[in-house]
Design a protein around this motif. Sequence first.
Motif, PDB file in Angstrom:
ATOM      1  N   ASP A   1     -26.700  35.979   6.380  1.00 39.29           N
ATOM      2  CA  ASP A   1     -27.915  36.140   7.176  1.00 39.29           C
ATOM      3  C   ASP A   1     -27.564  36.244   8.656  1.00 39.29           C
ATOM      4  OD1 ASP A   1     -27.371  33.578   8.112  1.00 39.29           O
ATOM      5  OD2 ASP A   1     -28.861  32.612   6.830  1.00 39.29           O
ATOM      6  N   GLU A   2     -28.580  36.277   9.496  1.00 38.02           N
ATOM      7  CA  GLU A   2     -28.371  36.464  10.933  1.00 38.02           C
ATOM      8  C   GLU A   2     -27.621  35.302  11.583  1.00 38.02           C
ATOM      9  OE1 GLU A   2     -32.809  35.254  10.455  1.00 38.02           O
ATOM     10  OE2 GLU A   2     -31.223  36.271   9.315  1.00 38.02           O
TER      11      GLU A   2
ATOM     12  N   LYS B   1     -37.411  41.000  -1.901  1.00 37.23           N
ATOM     13  CA  LYS B   1     -37.785  40.636  -0.531  1.00 37.23           C
ATOM     14  C   LYS B   1     -36.558  40.162   0.246  1.00 37.23           C
ATOM     15  CE  LYS B   1     -41.045  37.683   1.998  1.00 37.23           C
ATOM     16  NZ  LYS B   1     -42.121  36.654   1.868  1.00 37.23           N
TER      17      LYS B   1
ATOM     18  N   SER C   1     -30.971  50.099  11.154  1.00 37.36           N
ATOM     19  CA  SER C   1     -32.183  50.636  11.780  1.00 37.36           C
ATOM     20  C   SER C   1     -32.803  51.775  10.986  1.00 37.36           C
ATOM     21  CB  SER C   1     -31.864  51.125  13.202  1.00 37.36           C
ATOM     22  OG  SER C   1     -30.843  52.123  13.164  1.00 37.36           O
TER      23      SER C   1
ATOM     24  N   ASP D   1     -34.434  43.314   1.050  1.00 36.00           N
ATOM     25  CA  ASP D   1     -35.101  44.144   2.058  1.00 36.00           C
ATOM     26  C   ASP D   1     -35.042  43.503   3.439  1.00 36.00           C
ATOM     27  OD1 ASP D   1     -35.683  45.977   0.111  1.00 36.00           O
ATOM     28  OD2 ASP D   1     -37.792  45.387  -0.120  1.00 36.00           O
ATOM     29  N   HIS D   2     -35.213  42.177   3.476  1.00 31.42           N
ATOM     30  CA  HIS D   2     -35.164  41.468   4.758  1.00 31.42           C
ATOM     31  C   HIS D   2     -33.760  41.576   5.364  1.00 31.42           C
ATOM     32  CE1 HIS D   2     -36.188  38.432   7.760  1.00 31.42           C
ATOM     33  NE2 HIS D   2     -35.045  37.839   7.488  1.00 31.42           N
ATOM     34  N   TRP D   3     -32.741  41.420   4.540  1.00 30.50           N
ATOM     35  CA  TRP D   3     -31.370  41.545   5.043  1.00 30.50           C
ATOM     36  C   TRP D   3     -31.120  42.955   5.562  1.00 30.50           C
ATOM     37  CZ3 TRP D   3     -27.497  44.860   3.393  1.00 30.50           C
ATOM     38  CH2 TRP D   3     -26.254  44.673   4.008  1.00 30.50           C
ATOM     39  N   TRP D   4     -31.565  43.953   4.823  1.00 32.16           N
ATOM     40  CA  TRP D   4     -31.307  45.335   5.233  1.00 32.16           C
ATOM     41  C   TRP D   4     -31.986  45.659   6.559  1.00 32.16           C
ATOM     42  CZ3 TRP D   4     -28.265  49.122   3.001  1.00 32.16           C
ATOM     43  CH2 TRP D   4     -28.356  50.399   3.579  1.00 32.16           C
ATOM     44  N   SER D   5     -33.261  45.316   6.677  1.00 33.41           N
ATOM     45  CA  SER D   5     -34.000  45.642   7.903  1.00 33.41           C
ATOM     46  C   SER D   5     -33.454  44.894   9.115  1.00 33.41           C
ATOM     47  CB  SER D   5     -35.489  45.326   7.717  1.00 33.41           C
ATOM     48  OG  SER D   5     -35.688  43.938   7.471  1.00 33.41           O
ATOM     49  N   GLY D   6     -32.824  43.732   8.882  1.00 33.30           N
ATOM     50  CA  GLY D   6     -32.226  42.993   9.988  1.00 33.30           C
ATOM     51  C   GLY D   6     -30.830  43.461  10.326  1.00 33.30           C
ATOM     52  N   THR D   7     -30.259  44.336   9.489  1.00 35.04           N
ATOM     53  CA  THR D   7     -28.888  44.808   9.686  1.00 35.04           C
ATOM     54  C   THR D   7     -28.818  46.267  10.121  1.00 35.04           C
ATOM     55  OG1 THR D   7     -28.179  43.268   7.957  1.00 35.04           O
ATOM     56  CG2 THR D   7     -26.598  44.962   8.595  1.00 35.04           C
TER      57      THR D   7
END
Length: 290
Positions: free
Chosen positions: A250-251, A193, A204, A196-202
């Motif tokens: 992270d962001e 998780k 498209s 996946d969260h890092w990838w989707s925030g980095t």
Amino acid sequence: MNERDWLILKVLYEKKNITKTAESLYISQPSLTKRIQQIEQEYGRTLVVRGAKGVQFTTEGEYLAKCADEMLERLYRIKDHILSMGEEVSGTLRLGVSNYITRHKLPVLLRLFGEQFPKVNYKVHTGWSRDVFNLVYNQEVHAGIVRGDYNWPGPKQLLFEENLCIVSKEKIGLHDLPSLPRIEYETDSLLKKMIDHWWSGTFSKPPLLGMEVDKADTCKEMVLNGLGYGILPSVLVEHSEGLHQINLKDEFGNPLVRRTWLLYHEEALQSKAAKEFIQFVQTIDFKNQL
């Protein structure tokens, strides 16, 4: 019925097979069958029936089998309590340990602990961190070592932290990742998780999966052979030469960190072996001593 009988019912109910149960308990099939018959005679009821699909439990047998966990836990606690009443630290230390810690840290940890407390025995359950968490939560073990930040209401101790990083044979940039083959591996749900969260925030678009392997160690070997990049905890690659690493953030620009914890219930401290182990772990530098 004694402890062995409850264990027989527990394992037989799980496996539904006489041969596999006998192998698991290191007894012969005739001995196992005879003991089941003796238990049936004790209760005056048929508990199991053999069929084409293996062993089937009757209503009475299923009831007893479901009592087995409770009875075994009660017997373990009685033993722990009796042994804790003496001056000597002895008894069985029941641990749940995540797969990575089992392979890379636990053998040395138990050797060092055993040098101080040679009369302590061990019963170790291994698996994904989520499974270990459930073992601790249900008090099936004295303590558990898990990787990841689980919502734990009881006492816990931070053992070490590690960065999540991109690992590759050749030097690459983050912007290159969507077009490069990624080596995926089986891991626990919390780490997946996080990645996946890092990838989707980095990015498209989804990653280009080159292959899927069984575990993180295998992923590292594939990366070492130039077959793609991996997203791995830094502890796996910090001593590997010839690999390039990019720590993930992270962001907000903070490093993505994975923590490893020791979890336990206060009640576990009633066992001298568990209490000494928990105190011993507090003195260990997991990154440098193990």
